[in-house]
Structure formats: structure tokens, C-alpha cells
Design a protein around this motif. Sequence first.
Motif, PDB file in Angstrom:
ATOM      1  N   GLY A  18       0.822  -1.209   0.000  1.00 15.37           N
ATOM      2  CA  GLY A  18       0.000   0.000   0.000  1.00 15.37           C
ATOM      3  C   GLY A  18       0.851   1.252   0.000  1.00 15.37           C
ATOM      4  O   GLY A  18       0.574   2.209  -0.742  1.00 15.37           O
ATOM      5  N   LEU A  19       1.908   1.258   0.801  1.00 15.56           N
ATOM      6  CA  LEU A  19       2.772   2.430   0.892  1.00 15.56           C
ATOM      7  C   LEU A  19       3.495   2.696  -0.424  1.00 15.56           C
ATOM      8  O   LEU A  19       3.565   3.839  -0.897  1.00 15.56           O
ATOM      9  CB  LEU A  19       3.783   2.229   2.024  1.00 15.56           C
ATOM     10  CG  LEU A  19       4.633   3.434   2.407  1.00 15.56           C
ATOM     11  CD1 LEU A  19       3.756   4.569   2.917  1.00 15.56           C
ATOM     12  CD2 LEU A  19       5.651   3.039   3.472  1.00 15.56           C
ATOM     13  N   VAL A  20       4.030   1.643  -1.033  1.00 18.09           N
ATOM     14  CA  VAL A  20       4.727   1.797  -2.309  1.00 18.09           C
ATOM     15  C   VAL A  20       3.752   2.241  -3.399  1.00 18.09           C
ATOM     16  O   VAL A  20       4.078   3.105  -4.231  1.00 18.09           O
ATOM     17  CB  VAL A  20       5.431   0.489  -2.700  1.00 18.09           C
ATOM     18  CG1 VAL A  20       5.940   0.555  -4.131  1.00 18.09           C
ATOM     19  CG2 VAL A  20       6.590   0.205  -1.747  1.00 18.09           C
ATOM     20  N   ALA A  23      -3.158   0.983  -3.934  1.00 14.55           N
ATOM     21  CA  ALA A  23      -2.976   1.192  -2.498  1.00 14.55           C
ATOM     22  C   ALA A  23      -4.236   0.809  -1.735  1.00 14.55           C
ATOM     23  O   ALA A  23      -4.171   0.156  -0.682  1.00 14.55           O
ATOM     24  CB  ALA A  23      -2.613   2.651  -2.230  1.00 14.55           C
ATOM     25  N   ILE A  24      -5.379   1.211  -2.257  1.00 20.93           N
ATOM     26  CA  ILE A  24      -6.655   0.872  -1.610  1.00 20.93           C
ATOM     27  C   ILE A  24      -6.820  -0.645  -1.521  1.00 20.93           C
ATOM     28  O   ILE A  24      -7.182  -1.192  -0.473  1.00 20.93           O
ATOM     29  CB  ILE A  24      -7.829   1.502  -2.386  1.00 20.93           C
ATOM     30  CG1 ILE A  24      -7.801   3.029  -2.245  1.00 20.93           C
ATOM     31  CG2 ILE A  24      -9.168   0.943  -1.907  1.00 20.93           C
ATOM     32  CD1 ILE A  24      -8.681   3.756  -3.244  1.00 20.93           C
ATOM     33  N   ASP A  25      -6.528  -1.332  -2.624  1.00 15.02           N
ATOM     34  CA  ASP A  25      -6.667  -2.789  -2.646  1.00 15.02           C
ATOM     35  C   ASP A  25      -5.720  -3.449  -1.642  1.00 15.02           C
ATOM     36  O   ASP A  25      -6.103  -4.408  -0.949  1.00 15.02           O
ATOM     37  CB  ASP A  25      -6.386  -3.332  -4.047  1.00 15.02           C
ATOM     38  CG  ASP A  25      -7.455  -2.929  -5.058  1.00 15.02           C
ATOM     39  OD1 ASP A  25      -8.554  -2.510  -4.627  1.00 15.02           O
ATOM     40  OD2 ASP A  25      -7.178  -3.016  -6.268  1.00 15.02           O
ATOM     41  N   ALA A  26      -4.487  -2.933  -1.564  1.00 11.48           N
ATOM     42  CA  ALA A  26      -3.504  -3.528  -0.650  1.00 11.48           C
ATOM     43  C   ALA A  26      -3.938  -3.360   0.798  1.00 11.48           C
ATOM     44  O   ALA A  26      -3.939  -4.322   1.579  1.00 11.48           O
ATOM     45  CB  ALA A  26      -2.130  -2.899  -0.879  1.00 11.48           C
ATOM     46  N   TYR A  27      -4.307  -2.142   1.172  1.00  8.18           N
ATOM     47  CA  TYR A  27      -4.723  -1.908   2.555  1.00  8.18           C
ATOM     48  C   TYR A  27      -6.026  -2.642   2.883  1.00  8.18           C
ATOM     49  O   TYR A  27      -6.224  -3.074   4.017  1.00  8.18           O
ATOM     50  CB  TYR A  27      -4.875  -0.415   2.819  1.00  8.18           C
ATOM     51  CG  TYR A  27      -3.556   0.319   2.901  1.00  8.18           C
ATOM     52  CD1 TYR A  27      -2.602  -0.029   3.846  1.00  8.18           C
ATOM     53  CD2 TYR A  27      -3.262   1.375   2.035  1.00  8.18           C
ATOM     54  CE1 TYR A  27      -1.387   0.635   3.923  1.00  8.18           C
ATOM     55  CE2 TYR A  27      -2.057   2.048   2.109  1.00  8.18           C
ATOM     56  CZ  TYR A  27      -1.122   1.677   3.046  1.00  8.18           C
ATOM     57  OH  TYR A  27       0.087   2.346   3.121  1.00  8.18           O
ATOM     58  N   SER A  42      -2.531   2.374   8.568  1.00  6.62           N
ATOM     59  CA  SER A  42      -3.141   1.858   7.342  1.00  6.62           C
ATOM     60  C   SER A  42      -4.452   2.570   7.036  1.00  6.62           C
ATOM     61  O   SER A  42      -4.779   2.829   5.877  1.00  6.62           O
ATOM     62  CB  SER A  42      -3.382   0.353   7.470  1.00  6.62           C
ATOM     63  OG  SER A  42      -2.157  -0.346   7.600  1.00  6.62           O
ATOM     64  N   ARG A  43      -5.217   2.887   8.092  1.00  8.95           N
ATOM     65  CA  ARG A  43      -6.457   3.647   7.902  1.00  8.95           C
ATOM     66  C   ARG A  43      -6.167   5.029   7.323  1.00  8.95           C
ATOM     67  O   ARG A  43      -6.835   5.497   6.392  1.00  8.95           O
ATOM     68  CB  ARG A  43      -7.189   3.792   9.227  1.00  8.95           C
ATOM     69  CG  ARG A  43      -7.719   2.508   9.820  1.00  8.95           C
ATOM     70  CD  ARG A  43      -9.020   2.092   9.180  1.00  8.95           C
ATOM     71  NE  ARG A  43      -9.632   0.971   9.879  1.00  8.95           N
ATOM     72  CZ  ARG A  43     -10.734   0.369   9.494  1.00  8.95           C
ATOM     73  NH1 ARG A  43     -11.365   0.781   8.415  1.00  8.95           N
ATOM     74  NH2 ARG A  43     -11.230  -0.645  10.185  1.00  8.95           N
ATOM     75  N   VAL A  44      -5.164   5.695   7.895  1.00 10.84           N
ATOM     76  CA  VAL A  44      -4.815   7.036   7.418  1.00 10.84           C
ATOM     77  C   VAL A  44      -4.339   6.976   5.968  1.00 10.84           C
ATOM     78  O   VAL A  44      -4.764   7.775   5.120  1.00 10.84           O
ATOM     79  CB  VAL A  44      -3.735   7.673   8.315  1.00 10.84           C
ATOM     80  CG1 VAL A  44      -3.250   8.997   7.723  1.00 10.84           C
ATOM     81  CG2 VAL A  44      -4.272   7.903   9.727  1.00 10.84           C
ATOM     82  N   ASN A  45      -3.463   6.018   5.678  1.00 13.13           N
ATOM     83  CA  ASN A  45      -2.924   5.921   4.321  1.00 13.13           C
ATOM     84  C   ASN A  45      -4.000   5.538   3.300  1.00 13.13           C
ATOM     85  O   ASN A  45      -4.019   6.059   2.183  1.00 13.13           O
ATOM     86  CB  ASN A  45      -1.798   4.898   4.285  1.00 13.13           C
ATOM     87  CG  ASN A  45      -0.540   5.387   4.969  1.00 13.13           C
ATOM     88  OD1 ASN A  45      -0.432   6.557   5.327  1.00 13.13           O
ATOM     89  ND2 ASN A  45       0.414   4.506   5.171  1.00 13.13           N
TER      90      ASN A  45
END
Length: 215
Positions: free
Chosen positions: A51-53, A63-67, A77-80
Motif C-alpha cells: 500500500g505504501l509503495v 494502495a486501496i486494494d492492498a490496505y 493503514s487507515r490514514v494511508n
Amino acid sequence: MSTNDPQPDWVRLEERAKAAFDQGNLLHARDLLVEASGAVGADSIVFSNLGLVSLGLEDYQGAIDAYSSLAEPDLQSRVNRGLAYERAGDVESARADYRAALLLDPDDVAALVNLGTLELEFGSDDAGRAVLEHAYALDPTTGWQLSDALRAAGDLDAAAEVLRAAAEAGEPRAYLDLADVEHERGDLDASEAAFEAAIAAGVAEQADDDEGAGS
């Protein structure tokens, strides 16, 4: 498991991804993390790092899918994920994630700032200001964001105050906004001083000496 047992595939891939990330190769890091995410027993750190990458690559859906693959997304993870939703244009999902993060920690500055600026742009100015005032009480550098709400309300004196506090607390970008606010307040000397401070801090460029000459 004995000490001679090989590492799981996902661990080796995650370590290679970290090396690629440290070298600045985000695309390769993402490919390795995608592969790791499909390996047997992949840990939550794989999805968090993916998600970060993905955020760094501006792949917001990725990113949405990863988190979202995390069984129990933690506060960061919620914030990101909220930030990914926001940048993807899904304001309601972003708001929901920021609020969920604040349920885990009501004093998380990143969640407060993200929610406050979201409300300023897409919701209520009053709601945004209240959230940003909370953030400012915890961390004066966030006066840079709070100043937007104060300027929108026409309170230039308060905006100048929080921008000065933000700059003094270590947020050099506040100098540029302070220069604008001081100009709006009619204090041209203070505006010039703030702009010079921005130049000294490396957040503004000195205007060409010849610019405007003879006008």
C-alpha cells in the motif's frame, strides 16, 4: 522450524522489495510485493508495504486494494488508505477511514490534519477548522494547515499568528503563506521579511533582480 529451514517465499520477496525501495526503485519494489502478496502465508507487513509503495507511485487503487487486504487495518493503514481514497476522488470513503483512525487514537495528528483539510475542501469550514485546531494544539507545525481555515473565515490576525508559530516550530513552508497573509494585512515589511525567511529556508526562490525593471 529449525534454523536450517529456508525462509518462506514471501519473506525473501519482502526483503528484496525493501532493498529495491531503499534504492529508489519503487516499480520493482511493487512487483516484488505483489508477488509476495500471493505467496503462502504472506504477512500483513507485505500488504502494508505494498500500500505504501503504491501510494508513492500514485497508484491509488492499488494502495486501496492492498490496505483493504488487511484483516484488521491499523491506524496508519487507515490514514494511508484514506489518503488513497481522497486522491482517487472518493471523499466519503476517505472521511470514513480518517474517522476510523481517530477512533483508534483521537490525537493522531496525521489523521486530524487529513480530515480537517478534507472538510475544508469538501465539507464544512467550521468542522474543518475544529479538527485542525485540535491538531494545532497537539503540534504547532500544523498551523500551516489551520491558517487556511482562518483565512477563509477572514481572521487574518489569527492566521498570521498560527503561521508564525508553525514556522518557529519547524515548518518552513509556513513562511510563504505568512508572506501572503502579512501582505493582505497591509504589513509590507513583515511580508517581505517572511518571504526572505522562505528563501533562506529553501522553500522559495529569489526573484530575478531585473524582473519588473522599468515598469
